[in-house]
Design an enzyme around this catalytic site. Sequence first.
Site, PDB file in Angstrom:
ATOM      1  CD  GLU A  45      -2.768  -0.679   1.876  1.00  0.00           C
ATOM      2  OE1 GLU A  45      -3.362   0.322   2.339  1.00  0.00           O
ATOM      3  OE2 GLU A  45      -3.717  -2.352   2.258  1.00  0.00           O
TER       4      GLU A  45
HETATM    5  C1  LIG Z   1       1.803  -9.964   0.793  1.00  0.00           C
HETATM    6  C2  LIG Z   1       1.326  -8.608  -0.362  1.00  0.00           C
HETATM    7  C3  LIG Z   1       0.074  -8.015  -0.628  1.00  0.00           C
HETATM    8  C4  LIG Z   1       0.093  -7.808  -1.348  1.00  0.00           C
HETATM    9  N1  LIG Z   1      -0.957  -6.775  -1.837  1.00  0.00           N
HETATM   10  C5  LIG Z   1      -1.612  -6.405  -2.947  1.00  0.00           C
HETATM   11  C6  LIG Z   1      -2.604  -6.344  -3.513  1.00  0.00           C
HETATM   12  O1  LIG Z   1      -3.919  -6.192  -2.884  1.00  0.00           O
HETATM   13  N2  LIG Z   1      -3.409  -5.844  -4.516  1.00  0.00           N
HETATM   14  C7  LIG Z   1      -1.547  -5.241  -5.785  1.00  0.00           C
HETATM   15  O2  LIG Z   1      -1.595  -4.641  -6.054  1.00  0.00           O
HETATM   16  N3  LIG Z   1      -0.364  -5.565  -4.780  1.00  0.00           N
HETATM   17  C8  LIG Z   1      -0.258  -6.292  -3.707  1.00  0.00           C
HETATM   18  N4  LIG Z   1       0.729  -5.930  -3.370  1.00  0.00           N
HETATM   19  C9  LIG Z   1       1.824  -6.486  -4.231  1.00  0.00           C
HETATM   20  C10 LIG Z   1       2.632  -4.767  -2.936  1.00  0.00           C
HETATM   21  O3  LIG Z   1       1.927  -3.804  -2.652  1.00  0.00           O
HETATM   22  C11 LIG Z   1       3.973  -4.658  -4.153  1.00  0.00           C
HETATM   23  O4  LIG Z   1       4.754  -5.531  -3.808  1.00  0.00           O
HETATM   24  C12 LIG Z   1       4.318  -2.907  -3.539  1.00  0.00           C
HETATM   25  O5  LIG Z   1       3.636  -1.938  -4.264  1.00  0.00           O
HETATM   26  C13 LIG Z   1       5.541  -3.097  -3.988  1.00  0.00           C
HETATM   27  O6  LIG Z   1       6.366  -3.176  -5.462  1.00  0.00           O
HETATM   28  P1  LIG Z   1       7.707  -4.620  -5.590  1.00  0.00           P
HETATM   29  O7  LIG Z   1       7.093  -5.251  -4.612  1.00  0.00           O
HETATM   30  O8  LIG Z   1       7.393  -4.501  -6.517  1.00  0.00           O
HETATM   31  O9  LIG Z   1       8.924  -3.973  -5.135  1.00  0.00           O
HETATM   32  P2  LIG Z   1       9.468  -2.595  -6.247  1.00  0.00           P
HETATM   33  O10 LIG Z   1       8.704  -1.522  -6.605  1.00  0.00           O
HETATM   34  O11 LIG Z   1      10.335  -3.352  -7.301  1.00  0.00           O
HETATM   35  O12 LIG Z   1      10.662  -1.677  -5.336  1.00  0.00           O
HETATM   36  C14 LIG Z   1      11.841  -2.745  -4.239  1.00  0.00           C
HETATM   37  C15 LIG Z   1      12.393  -1.337  -3.664  1.00  0.00           C
HETATM   38  O13 LIG Z   1      12.818  -0.217  -3.874  1.00  0.00           O
HETATM   39  C16 LIG Z   1      11.743   0.956  -3.611  1.00  0.00           C
HETATM   40  N5  LIG Z   1      11.915   1.859  -5.115  1.00  0.00           N
HETATM   41  C17 LIG Z   1      11.268   1.724  -5.719  1.00  0.00           C
HETATM   42  N6  LIG Z   1      11.270   3.006  -6.205  1.00  0.00           N
HETATM   43  C18 LIG Z   1      11.505   3.274  -5.839  1.00  0.00           C
HETATM   44  C19 LIG Z   1      11.947   5.419  -5.948  1.00  0.00           C
HETATM   45  N7  LIG Z   1      11.588   5.351  -6.796  1.00  0.00           N
HETATM   46  N8  LIG Z   1      12.626   5.109  -5.391  1.00  0.00           N
HETATM   47  C20 LIG Z   1      13.279   5.522  -3.876  1.00  0.00           C
HETATM   48  N9  LIG Z   1      12.401   3.862  -3.866  1.00  0.00           N
HETATM   49  C21 LIG Z   1      12.093   3.161  -4.536  1.00  0.00           C
HETATM   50  C22 LIG Z   1      11.069   0.304  -3.315  1.00  0.00           C
HETATM   51  O14 LIG Z   1      10.044   0.761  -2.022  1.00  0.00           O
HETATM   52  C23 LIG Z   1      11.514  -1.382  -2.510  1.00  0.00           C
HETATM   53  O15 LIG Z   1      11.662  -0.776  -1.439  1.00  0.00           O
HETATM   54  C24 LIG Z   1       1.189  -7.220  -2.209  1.00  0.00           C
HETATM   55  C25 LIG Z   1       2.094  -7.552  -2.338  1.00  0.00           C
HETATM   56  C26 LIG Z   1       2.306  -8.525  -0.970  1.00  0.00           C
HETATM   57  C27 LIG Z   1       4.298  -9.339  -0.637  1.00  0.00           C
END
Ligand SMILES: Cc1cc2nc3c(=O)[nH]c(=O)nc-3n(C[C@H](O)[C@H](O)[C@H](O)COP(=O)(O)OP(=O)(O)OC[C@H]3O[C@@H](n4cnc5c(N)ncnc54)[C@H](O)[C@@H]3O)c2cc1C
Length: 618
Positions: free
Chosen positions: A429
Amino acid sequence: MSIFDKHMAKEQRKSMEFAEDSRQDEWTYPSFVAGLFKGKVNWNLIHPFREQSREKREEGDKFLAKLEKFLKENLNPDEVDRSREIPENVIKGLFEMGAFAIKIPKEYGGLGLSHVTYNRVVHLLGSFCGSTAALISAHQSIGVPQPLILFGTDEQKRKYLPRFRKGAISGFALTEALAGSDPRIIKTQATPVEGGKYFLINGEKLWCTNGNIADLLVVMAETPPKIVRGKEKKQITAFIVETNTPGFEVTYRCEFMGLSAIQNGIMRFNNVKVPRENIILGEGKGLKLAFITLNTGRLTLPAAVTGMSKMCLNAARRWAAERKQWGSPIGEHEAIASKLSCMAATVFAMDAVTWLVSYMADDKRFDIRLEAAMAKLFCTEESWKIVNDAVQIRGGRGYETAPSLAGRGKAAYPLERAIRDSRINTLLEGSSEIMHLFIAREALDFHLKKIKALFDPRVSVGGKLKAAVSSALSYSVWYPGLWVPCVLGCGGGLKSPLDKHMMFVKKTSRRLAKMVFHKMLRYQKGLVSKQNILNRFVDISVDLFAMSAACSYADGLSKNDKDKANSVELADLFCREAKNRIREKFREIKHNHDKLSNSVAKKTLSGNYSWLENDIVK
Ligand SMILES: Cc1cc2nc3c(=O)[nH]c(=O)nc-3n(C[C@H](O)[C@H](O)[C@H](O)COP(=O)(O)OP(=O)(O)OC[C@H]3O[C@@H](n4cnc5c(N)ncnc54)[C@H](O)[C@@H]3O)c2cc1C
């Protein structure tokens, strides 16, 4: 025109411009936090601390009592954790009591309860079973009900909302394998067919909580681009998708470190046919819908983690009093005592922030986008420290599972489960990093609005001159005002020592506003990319907001409830610790090693230090 630096990497700039296009530009209602960045503490917005009407409170109390009784009699969270399933009878019972339709208006069969009551429910669930809290909140905070309540047409509301009383579960599907924090790059397509009456959805979504068992989903998909000022503009649209539509398939169930019973995996869409009337808010407005829905949806996590943190405080307090080592209870050794006091003071501040913003959400006369983002950032980050400290205080028993403790007849505080369950909260979120970016962008809005026209190639020289004069005039009144000493106090009539803390907030808000302005002058558009600088500003403002909420809350409690008069001490301790953090951040703004840190990061990324990874099992 772009507010982003032209030296920014092309893809990053595109993503930021895309998010920028979807943000709410207007500020219709006042925001306490937006004021903090302008050096203006509008104390009246948060003081006196708001409360629900007695009627609403009692309505909520009744529902919570019923829910608590049901949970105690029917749900074993450790068994849920072990089996990775929330029992059918529990889901059925929750439906029967309306736990999936808490905020849905009564005319659509829902309970018609307030946002505060909904958050109290999630708070209770969060203190007991993380997986069940996630089931209820993914369904109602970001799943189909909330965007429908906010933006649904009458027809959509009539068609779908009553189903959430009768067994329909929902979720929100944005994330894809390649698109996490950056929604612009989603690949799922919605192609119009039959003259635009229907869309065919194709693609794959990852990690949609409840997705594997959902009946209805909000799916974000790319619809055909629009031409805006001669350029193609990507469109993301939100669709309601019934999962029994042919072509929809769940292909995998993911397994996580915690929240082991959440139903979350990979969903495939293969020519899933959806009628146009299932679009919510409008074509191309999917991301705007997500942002606005999350303004209130984001308050669920603070409520859940505050409940979980109270469970940790309870476990740590009891154990610290009971466990004797080196001749005295461990809670009397200063190193543990200071952890305990910090936990208590922080839980108090988390409570203050969560309920303050939840009341604001019900009131609807506030712009809470910044407050909700801060509540999410503050509460999830602090709860992670709290659960970690609680495990430390419990010693080896903190690391032992609750069933193992129970198996040898010992108090089974579920801290091992709680630490696994809570790790995700700073990631989803809006991760903490993204929350920092979001808050920083909104905080700079005051300045960006003034200078926007100056950088816009479409504005004529005359228009630019006019904009320059207008912003110079506005700054010439605003900026000197920041230097006027705060002699009139905070104006809240608070008792000591809360009044001193609020005076600090007032002075520091001005100092913050000046510093933001100075950095704007120095870096101009480039400031948007200076994450280390912006993050320090954001951290300062989060603590200022939490201090303000804690002082207002303590003031109300101490005046209205003599049993809670000692809340002033908790607010006092929280504020003193927050002040230390704030001073440190200001120091870091002036004296930091960002340059060296960035250079080491670059070299780390390119493998220059890969020798550090020698002698490990590869
Ligand atoms: C248990 C679980 C439940 C979830 N439920 C949902 C759901 O119901 N619906 C849904 O759509 N998604 C859901 N998600 C997805 C979740 O919202 C994403 O994991 C989240 O948006 C982060 O995306 P990512 O994991 O691909 O990380 P990435 O976007 O790849 O980021 C990896 C790291 O880099 C950092 N980062 C990324 N961009 C930047 C930037 N510009 N500047 C600085 N730091 C940055 C992030 O903060 C993070 O620390 C869920 C995930 C999990 C694991």
